[in-house]
Design a protein around this motif. Structure first.
Motif, PDB file in Angstrom:
ATOM      1  N   UNK A  57      26.756  13.225  19.387  1.00  9.54           N
ATOM      2  CA  UNK A  57      27.596  13.722  18.287  1.00  9.54           C
ATOM      3  C   UNK A  57      28.628  12.668  17.879  1.00  9.54           C
ATOM      4  N   UNK A  58      28.827  12.508  16.580  1.00  7.97           N
ATOM      5  CA  UNK A  58      29.800  11.561  16.045  1.00  7.97           C
ATOM      6  C   UNK A  58      30.895  12.341  15.332  1.00  7.97           C
ATOM      7  N   UNK A  59      32.131  12.079  15.690  1.00  8.51           N
ATOM      8  CA  UNK A  59      33.271  12.689  15.018  1.00  8.51           C
ATOM      9  C   UNK A  59      33.935  11.627  14.143  1.00  8.51           C
ATOM     10  N   UNK A  60      34.036  11.888  12.842  1.00 13.50           N
ATOM     11  CA  UNK A  60      34.646  10.956  11.900  1.00 13.50           C
ATOM     12  C   UNK A  60      35.973  11.546  11.444  1.00 13.50           C
ATOM     13  N   UNK A  61      37.052  10.834  11.715  1.00 10.60           N
ATOM     14  CA  UNK A  61      38.387  11.289  11.334  1.00 10.60           C
ATOM     15  C   UNK A  61      38.915  10.391  10.216  1.00 10.60           C
ATOM     16  N   UNK A  62      39.193  10.984   9.057  1.00  2.12           N
ATOM     17  CA  UNK A  62      39.686  10.246   7.900  1.00  2.12           C
ATOM     18  C   UNK A  62      41.127  10.637   7.622  1.00  2.12           C
ATOM     19  N   UNK A  63      41.781   9.821   6.797  1.00  2.00           N
ATOM     20  CA  UNK A  63      43.182  10.131   6.495  1.00  2.00           C
ATOM     21  C   UNK A  63      43.260  11.343   5.564  1.00  2.00           C
ATOM     22  N   UNK A  64      44.376  12.043   5.541  1.00  2.00           N
ATOM     23  CA  UNK A  64      44.507  13.239   4.685  1.00  2.00           C
ATOM     24  C   UNK A  64      44.325  12.881   3.214  1.00  2.00           C
ATOM     25  N   UNK A  65      43.989  13.886   2.420  1.00  2.00           N
ATOM     26  CA  UNK A  65      43.840  13.674   0.986  1.00  2.00           C
ATOM     27  C   UNK A  65      42.459  13.185   0.630  1.00  2.00           C
ATOM     28  N   UNK A  66      42.395  12.199  -0.239  1.00  2.32           N
ATOM     29  CA  UNK A  66      41.128  11.655  -0.722  1.00  2.32           C
ATOM     30  C   UNK A  66      40.930  10.263  -0.140  1.00  2.32           C
ATOM     31  N   UNK A  67      40.221  10.159   0.954  1.00  2.00           N
ATOM     32  CA  UNK A  67      40.028   8.873   1.633  1.00  2.00           C
ATOM     33  C   UNK A  67      38.656   8.299   1.280  1.00  2.00           C
ATOM     34  N   UNK A  68      38.535   7.791   0.056  1.00  8.07           N
ATOM     35  CA  UNK A  68      37.276   7.201  -0.371  1.00  8.07           C
ATOM     36  C   UNK A  68      36.921   5.940   0.426  1.00  8.07           C
ATOM     37  N   UNK A  69      37.866   5.013   0.643  1.00  8.09           N
ATOM     38  CA  UNK A  69      37.502   3.820   1.426  1.00  8.09           C
ATOM     39  C   UNK A  69      37.066   4.164   2.848  1.00  8.09           C
ATOM     40  N   UNK A 118      26.026   7.167  -6.596  1.00  6.98           N
ATOM     41  CA  UNK A 118      27.200   6.304  -6.483  1.00  6.98           C
ATOM     42  C   UNK A 118      28.325   6.769  -7.405  1.00  6.98           C
ATOM     43  N   UNK A 119      27.969   7.271  -8.597  1.00  4.81           N
ATOM     44  CA  UNK A 119      28.983   7.738  -9.543  1.00  4.81           C
ATOM     45  C   UNK A 119      29.594   9.062  -9.117  1.00  4.81           C
ATOM     46  N   UNK A 120      28.809   9.927  -8.460  1.00  5.15           N
ATOM     47  CA  UNK A 120      29.288  11.258  -8.091  1.00  5.15           C
ATOM     48  C   UNK A 120      30.278  11.218  -6.929  1.00  5.15           C
ATOM     49  N   UNK A 121      30.101  10.293  -5.996  1.00  3.67           N
ATOM     50  CA  UNK A 121      30.907  10.287  -4.767  1.00  3.67           C
ATOM     51  C   UNK A 121      32.407  10.219  -5.055  1.00  3.67           C
ATOM     52  N   UNK A 122      32.917   9.236  -5.834  1.00  2.00           N
ATOM     53  CA  UNK A 122      34.366   9.213  -6.091  1.00  2.00           C
ATOM     54  C   UNK A 122      34.861  10.403  -6.890  1.00  2.00           C
ATOM     55  N   UNK A 123      33.972  11.096  -7.593  1.00  2.00           N
ATOM     56  CA  UNK A 123      34.378  12.282  -8.343  1.00  2.00           C
ATOM     57  C   UNK A 123      34.565  13.496  -7.436  1.00  2.00           C
ATOM     58  N   UNK A 124      33.929  13.499  -6.274  1.00  2.00           N
ATOM     59  CA  UNK A 124      33.975  14.653  -5.370  1.00  2.00           C
ATOM     60  C   UNK A 124      34.977  14.453  -4.239  1.00  2.00           C
ATOM     61  N   UNK A 125      35.197  13.220  -3.812  1.00  2.00           N
ATOM     62  CA  UNK A 125      36.089  12.954  -2.672  1.00  2.00           C
ATOM     63  C   UNK A 125      37.472  13.590  -2.829  1.00  2.00           C
ATOM     64  N   UNK A 126      38.087  13.633  -4.039  1.00  2.00           N
ATOM     65  CA  UNK A 126      39.412  14.283  -4.157  1.00  2.00           C
ATOM     66  C   UNK A 126      39.395  15.800  -4.025  1.00  2.00           C
ATOM     67  N   UNK A 127      38.232  16.429  -3.916  1.00  2.00           N
ATOM     68  CA  UNK A 127      38.179  17.893  -3.847  1.00  2.00           C
ATOM     69  C   UNK A 127      38.835  18.391  -2.555  1.00  2.00           C
ATOM     70  N   UNK A 128      39.372  19.599  -2.615  1.00  2.00           N
ATOM     71  CA  UNK A 128      40.083  20.151  -1.465  1.00  2.00           C
ATOM     72  C   UNK A 128      39.144  20.789  -0.440  1.00  2.00           C
ATOM     73  N   UNK A 129      37.907  20.975  -0.778  1.00  2.00           N
ATOM     74  CA  UNK A 129      36.949  21.596   0.132  1.00  2.00           C
ATOM     75  C   UNK A 129      36.795  20.733   1.394  1.00  2.00           C
ATOM     76  N   UNK A 130      37.078  21.265   2.598  1.00  2.00           N
ATOM     77  CA  UNK A 130      36.976  20.453   3.821  1.00  2.00           C
ATOM     78  C   UNK A 130      35.548  20.006   4.133  1.00  2.00           C
TER      79      UNK A 130
END
Length: 529
Positions: A57-69, A118-130
């Motif tokens: 199992x891999x756990x990926x922890x990103x920064x709060x908000x929209x962490x596209x990078x 590729x175009x859809x990813x940055x459009x969805x990352x800011x969504x609040x859905x966990x």
């Protein structure tokens, strides 16, 4: 590929850190710029782990908000290792760490994704859905493992859900662009503007560049519950969350905006349902002009009546005396002669496609006179075929009036409009323009010789009487003295007036209009007997 870092850095459009209000942090979090590469390349190698089905199992922890990078970096590493979506758990922590089990340093090869993915990813990352990161990684994985055209399958549950999330972000950005209001403050550093907004999603970093372009000459700060955007005139930076209490009190700038809104408010086009759909009430408490909306709505009907009864103004440079004299010299001998003259005459106000002539039989019992042609009438060359005309036709049928046996015309024969984008918006004719066409209307009625002339609206009354007469006080039977009492008259509203009313007032107004037409039918039958 650079390593993920929680250290703030300047926005790409603003390469140097900027100043801010007291307590603001200088610098900027990582900006949300689309970075997934789109290419038509072969899918990534599935890797030994994927082929054998053995994955820790891999756990990926990103920064709060929209962490596209951070998401981009993690997705590249996971794909390189052949880790399928079901083996990944995505989460958020205050100090981001990409791999809970320890990540290997070093950049990864960019993913060769389909352009739509590729175009859809940055459009969805800011969504609040966990679940957004997990859903996006599933999309990436499937696109690289045999479903390269997945985005073309709109019925796929994953594609459908992600597309809806992207639309939600687009709506949230639109609301922020449209409903954010600045307040002016004076400090030791000079003039500055501050605004408060509560977005539904993590869109601050996506929305801020718009305000840089729109208000590049102002120094401003946008406060939100999640963070703040700071523009010092040279650099865009980000800081800690704010609160509405940080806003200054209302200022002259805000009061001026409210006055402007009240002045430009059009009561004839009020539609509360559409207003609430476009401007949800959740934003009203942050917008100065909305304080005036309840009173404006209550007074809309009265103001609409005043607009209808108000006499048009005559521009000094459009004195029609010479034009009217020239018309009189034409001396047509029949209605066909008159129509030929009207058809070849240039419109007083340029722009119309053609003159719209009257329609109906000579000797008609009832003649209806409207204001001027609309957009559809101008294009088709026939009177009363647009939305208002269709309403009139329906009401005439219900009242027992045969449209084909009636004569329909307008006081002004050419369409006057203002161009807004590709739409031609109707403009009310002035008194001078009505006078310019009045001689034609008089001769037209002479040739038709109806028993009853119906004036639809204030412009028609002005054309038939030469003066402004309030519709509400004169509605009903009326003798047009200006025509030497040759025609019995009747005054009622123009059907376009009914279309402009608020929804809750339309039914009652239509019933009153229908009652007018029934009286007109009865009066016409009496005069024809």
């Amino acid at each position: 590929m650079e390593e993920h870092s929680s250290r703030p850095r300047p926005h790409p459009e603003a390469p140097t850190p900027g100043g801010g209000l007291e307590g603001e942090i200088q610098g900027s979090p990582r900006a949300l710029e689309p970075s997934f590469e789109a290419a038509e390349a072969a899918p990534q190698d599935e890797g030994a782990g994927w082929k054998t089905g053995r994955h820790a199992p891999h756990t990926i922890l990103l920064r709060p908000g929209a962490d596209l990078p951070g998401f981009r970096d993690a997705a590249r590493r996971l794909v390189a290792r052949g880790v399928p979506p079901e083996a990944v758990s995505w989460g958020v922590e205050t100090t981001p760490s990409l791999f809970g089990g320890g990540a290997e340093p070093g950049a990864q090869t960019p993913l060769a994704l389909p352009r739509a993915v590729a175009a859809l990813i940055p459009q969805v990352v800011p969504h609040r859905d966990p679940e957004r990161y997990g859903l996006l990684y599933s999309l990436i994985w499937r696109s690289l493992h045999g479903e390269r055209h997945l985005m073309e399958v709109a019925s796929d549950p994953l594609v459908h859900r992600l597309t809806r999330m992207a639309k939600a972000i687009a709506r949230d950005l639109h609301k922020m662009h449209a409903f954010l209001r600045f307040r002016r403050i004076e400090g030791e550093a000079g003039e500055r503007f501050v605004a408060w907004f509560e977005p539904d999603h993590h869109i601050l970093e996506s929305a801020a560049p718009f305000f840089v372009r729109r208000f590049a000459g102002m120094r401003w700060t946008i406060l939100t519950p999640e963070g703040r955007a700071i523009w010092d005139g040279e650099a865009l930076s980000y800081g800690p969350p704010g609160s509405k209490a940080d806003l200054p009190e209302g200022d002259g700038f805000e009061a001026g905006w409210q006055t402007y809104y009240e002045t430009t408010f059009n009561p004839a086009r009020v539609n509360p349902r559409a207003m609430k759909a476009e401007m949800p009430k959740k934003y009203w408490h942050n917008m100065p002009e909305t304080a005036a909306i309840p009173a404006l709505l209550r007074g809309a009907s009265a103001r609409t009546e005043q607009m209808i009864e108000r006499e048009p103004t005559v521009p000094a440079r459009r004195e029609p005396a010479r034009a009217v004299a020239a018309m009189a010299d034409q001396d047509p001998k029949s209605l066909d002669d008159l129509n030929a003259i009207i058809a070849r005459t240039e419109p007083l106000v340029p722009g119309a496609t053609q003159a719209v002539l009257g329609e109906g039989p000579i000797g008609a019992t009832v003649a209806f006179v409207g204001e001027q042609p609309g957009d559809q009438e101008d294009l088709k060359g026939r009177p009363f075929v647009g939305p208002a005309g269709q309403l009139l036709t329906r009401a005439m049928a219900e009242a027992g009036i045969d449209r084909e046996a009636s004569y329909l015309t307008n006081a002004v024969k050419h369409f006057k409009f203002t161009l807004r984008g590709k739409r031609r918006i109707h403009e009310k004719p002035t008194a001078g323009e009505v006078s310019h066409y009045r001689w034609w209307l008089d001769r037209e009625l002479d040739f038709v010789a109806p028993k009853l002339v119906v004036a639809l609206g204030a412009t028609a009354v002005l054309a038939l009487t030469g003066k402004s007469i309030p519709i509400t006080r004169s509605r009903g039977p009326f003798r047009f003295d200006r025509l030497d009492n040759r025609f019995q008259g009747y005054i009622t509203v123009h059907p376009s007036y009914l279309l402009r009313l608020p929804d809750d007032a339309k039914e009652e107004a239509y019933a009153a209009f229908l009652e007018d037409l029934k009286r007109i039918a009865a009066l016409g039958a009496e005069l024809a007997a």
